[in-house]
Design an enzyme around this catalytic site. Sequence first.
Site, PDB file in Angstrom:
ATOM      1  N   GLY A  30       0.826  -1.219   0.000  1.00 30.77           N
ATOM      2  CA  GLY A  30       0.000   0.000   0.000  1.00 30.77           C
ATOM      3  C   GLY A  30       0.847   1.249   0.000  1.00 30.77           C
TER       4      GLY A  30
ATOM      5  N   SER B 265       1.244   3.504  -2.519  1.00 32.48           N
ATOM      6  CA  SER B 265       0.934   4.546  -3.515  1.00 32.48           C
ATOM      7  C   SER B 265       0.700   5.888  -2.846  1.00 32.48           C
ATOM      8  CB  SER B 265      -0.274   4.149  -4.365  1.00 32.48           C
ATOM      9  OG  SER B 265      -1.387   3.825  -3.557  1.00 32.48           O
ATOM     10  N   ARG B 266       0.265   5.876  -1.581  1.00 32.06           N
ATOM     11  CA  ARG B 266      -0.017   7.161  -0.903  1.00 32.06           C
ATOM     12  C   ARG B 266       0.006   6.957   0.609  1.00 32.06           C
ATOM     13  NH1 ARG B 266      -5.821   7.168   0.079  1.00 32.06           N
ATOM     14  NH2 ARG B 266      -6.703   5.335  -0.926  1.00 32.06           N
TER      15      ARG B 266
ATOM     16  N   ASP C   4      -2.825  -7.118  -5.410  1.00 31.89           N
ATOM     17  CA  ASP C   4      -3.864  -6.884  -4.410  1.00 31.89           C
ATOM     18  C   ASP C   4      -3.515  -7.782  -3.219  1.00 31.89           C
ATOM     19  OD1 ASP C   4      -6.137  -7.166  -2.815  1.00 31.89           O
ATOM     20  OD2 ASP C   4      -7.477  -6.783  -4.503  1.00 31.89           O
TER      21      ASP C   4
ATOM     22  N   ASN D  41       1.506  -2.551   5.375  1.00 36.61           N
ATOM     23  CA  ASN D  41       0.844  -1.271   5.631  1.00 36.61           C
ATOM     24  C   ASN D  41      -0.535  -1.162   4.978  1.00 36.61           C
ATOM     25  OD1 ASN D  41       0.811   1.885   5.950  1.00 36.61           O
ATOM     26  ND2 ASN D  41       0.543   1.484   3.759  1.00 36.61           N
TER      27      ASN D  41
ATOM     28  N   TYR E  46     -12.852  -3.247  11.151  1.00 36.69           N
ATOM     29  CA  TYR E  46     -11.486  -2.688  11.164  1.00 36.69           C
ATOM     30  C   TYR E  46     -10.764  -3.063  12.470  1.00 36.69           C
ATOM     31  CZ  TYR E  46      -7.922   0.989  10.673  1.00 36.69           C
ATOM     32  OH  TYR E  46      -6.734   1.688  10.572  1.00 36.69           O
TER      33      TYR E  46
ATOM     34  N   ALA F 266     -11.420  -5.544  14.503  1.00 38.69           N
ATOM     35  CA  ALA F 266     -11.161  -6.991  14.533  1.00 38.69           C
ATOM     36  C   ALA F 266      -9.953  -7.328  13.670  1.00 38.69           C
ATOM     37  CB  ALA F 266     -12.396  -7.755  14.054  1.00 38.69           C
TER      38      ALA F 266
HETATM   39  P1  NAP Z   1      -4.537   5.387   2.921  1.00 36.46           P
HETATM   40  O1  NAP Z   1      -4.070   6.778   2.739  1.00 36.46           O
HETATM   41  O2  NAP Z   1      -5.961   5.048   2.640  1.00 36.46           O
HETATM   42  O3  NAP Z   1      -3.570   4.419   2.078  1.00 36.46           O
HETATM   43  C1  NAP Z   1      -3.787   3.037   2.072  1.00 36.46           C
HETATM   44  C2  NAP Z   1      -2.900   2.428   1.006  1.00 36.46           C
HETATM   45  O4  NAP Z   1      -3.183   1.014   0.934  1.00 36.46           O
HETATM   46  C3  NAP Z   1      -3.188   2.997  -0.385  1.00 36.46           C
HETATM   47  O5  NAP Z   1      -1.979   3.087  -1.094  1.00 36.46           O
HETATM   48  C4  NAP Z   1      -4.115   1.945  -0.984  1.00 36.46           C
HETATM   49  O6  NAP Z   1      -4.170   1.936  -2.390  1.00 36.46           O
HETATM   50  C5  NAP Z   1      -3.458   0.691  -0.433  1.00 36.46           C
HETATM   51  N1  NAP Z   1      -4.335  -0.465  -0.525  1.00 36.46           N
HETATM   52  C6  NAP Z   1      -5.651  -0.549  -0.199  1.00 36.46           C
HETATM   53  N2  NAP Z   1      -6.109  -1.774  -0.477  1.00 36.46           N
HETATM   54  C7  NAP Z   1      -5.081  -2.465  -1.009  1.00 36.46           C
HETATM   55  C8  NAP Z   1      -4.950  -3.775  -1.512  1.00 36.46           C
HETATM   56  N3  NAP Z   1      -5.980  -4.626  -1.530  1.00 36.46           N
HETATM   57  N4  NAP Z   1      -3.737  -4.172  -1.982  1.00 36.46           N
HETATM   58  C9  NAP Z   1      -2.673  -3.330  -1.986  1.00 36.46           C
HETATM   59  N5  NAP Z   1      -2.748  -2.067  -1.509  1.00 36.46           N
HETATM   60  C10 NAP Z   1      -3.950  -1.646  -1.035  1.00 36.46           C
HETATM   61  O7  NAP Z   1      -4.273   4.879   4.419  1.00 36.46           O
HETATM   62  P2  NAP Z   1      -3.219   5.393   5.502  1.00 36.46           P
HETATM   63  O8  NAP Z   1      -3.893   6.372   6.367  1.00 36.46           O
HETATM   64  O9  NAP Z   1      -1.933   5.727   4.874  1.00 36.46           O
HETATM   65  O10 NAP Z   1      -3.085   4.057   6.374  1.00 36.46           O
HETATM   66  C11 NAP Z   1      -2.014   3.155   6.191  1.00 36.46           C
HETATM   67  C12 NAP Z   1      -2.124   2.069   7.253  1.00 36.46           C
HETATM   68  O11 NAP Z   1      -2.139   2.676   8.548  1.00 36.46           O
HETATM   69  C13 NAP Z   1      -3.408   1.253   7.147  1.00 36.46           C
HETATM   70  O12 NAP Z   1      -3.147  -0.088   7.462  1.00 36.46           O
HETATM   71  C14 NAP Z   1      -4.298   1.880   8.198  1.00 36.46           C
HETATM   72  O13 NAP Z   1      -5.262   0.979   8.666  1.00 36.46           O
HETATM   73  C15 NAP Z   1      -3.283   2.231   9.260  1.00 36.46           C
HETATM   74  N6  NAP Z   1      -3.733   3.286  10.171  1.00 36.46           N
HETATM   75  C16 NAP Z   1      -4.043   4.523   9.682  1.00 36.46           C
HETATM   76  C17 NAP Z   1      -4.486   5.488  10.563  1.00 36.46           C
HETATM   77  C18 NAP Z   1      -4.845   6.888  10.103  1.00 36.46           C
HETATM   78  O14 NAP Z   1      -5.344   7.665  10.904  1.00 36.46           O
HETATM   79  N7  NAP Z   1      -4.581   7.241   8.860  1.00 36.46           N
HETATM   80  C19 NAP Z   1      -4.618   5.184  11.917  1.00 36.46           C
HETATM   81  C20 NAP Z   1      -4.283   3.926  12.372  1.00 36.46           C
HETATM   82  C21 NAP Z   1      -3.838   2.974  11.480  1.00 36.46           C
HETATM   83  P3  NAP Z   1      -5.264   2.869  -3.150  1.00 36.46           P
HETATM   84  O15 NAP Z   1      -4.505   4.109  -3.535  1.00 36.46           O
HETATM   85  O16 NAP Z   1      -5.727   2.097  -4.312  1.00 36.46           O
HETATM   86  O17 NAP Z   1      -6.381   3.116  -2.185  1.00 36.46           O
END
Ligand code: NAP
Length: 251
Positions: free
Chosen positions: A12, A14-15, A68, A95, A158, A160
């Site tokens: 994950g 890309s962003r 994926d 991630n 989420y 779980a």
């Molecule tokens: P995000 O901005 O939504 O980025 C998620 C990344 O995962 C995106 O690059 C997305 O690709 C990719 N992704 C989604 N489904 C995928 C799949 N099936 N296969 C491969 N890649 C996939 O999320 P984030 O905030 O950076 O969060 C990153 C991690 O931290 C996650 O595990 C999240 O649960 C955890 N987290 C985040 C927060 C928060 O507040 N942001 C808090 C606690 C934990 P696309 O560009 O296609 O969507």
Amino acid sequence: MEFRDKIAVVTGASRGIGAATARAFAQQGGIVFANYPDHDADQHREMIHAWVSDAELDAERVIPIAADVSDAIRVQAMYAEIGDRCGRVDILINNAGINRDHTVIKMTDDEWRQVLAVNLDGTFFNCRAALPLLSDGGRIVNISSVVAHTGNMGVANYAASKAGILGLTKTLALELAGRNITVNAVCPGFVNTEMAQTVPPDILERLRQRVPLKRLADVEEVVACTLFLASAAASYVTGHSLNVNGGMHMM
Ligand code: NAP
């Protein structure tokens, strides 16, 4: 150059947190496989090229790679490609994550399954497929969440999935200790990324007030903790979950 010529996989990437983590590895001398989902491949590769170019990184240090994470066969194929190109992996950062929020009574089967499939199955599939390539002394860091400990309204799927990651982390830490591979988790709270921006502003403000440090985390504050667990400095830390949530795990 803490990670000079270490080979890392960040799912994950890309962003958001994944992109920032992959960028940090490359900035510190690593070679990073930046994973993205199979759909909209051109767009995802462009997103990765954009952060590589913004950071003025050597493009050869960041290798975009599709799979994926919820698809075991695609994940297996990704590691076959990594094996062909590099022969080993030193660091795996799980991630990739999604949320599909609803209270339990309104949650559909699809919402439940999609979140478990990406967050928990995806972490498991990557760990399992990476193991034959993972070097002795290697590192796995799984991105969980504070809600693994606390739960939260509307995020049963989420929470779980993220709690499941902690069980997986500890079990794998025991299974891999003999190879000196450490397995740890990071539990962020609210981080200032696109995922946080999907939360309505009034709810976000209420959440901010619940954080003892009274603010969201900067992405770099999460990245720093992930990099620490992936570094040589964390050589005696395994099976741990590191709270990076401004004290929310105590609320
Ligand atoms: P995000 O901005 O939504 O980025 C998620 C990344 O995962 C995106 O690059 C997305 O690709 C990719 N992704 C989604 N489904 C995928 C799949 N099936 N296969 C491969 N890649 C996939 O999320 P984030 O905030 O950076 O969060 C990153 C991690 O931290 C996650 O595990 C999240 O649960 C955890 N987290 C985040 C927060 C928060 O507040 N942001 C808090 C606690 C934990 P696309 O560009 O296609 O969507």
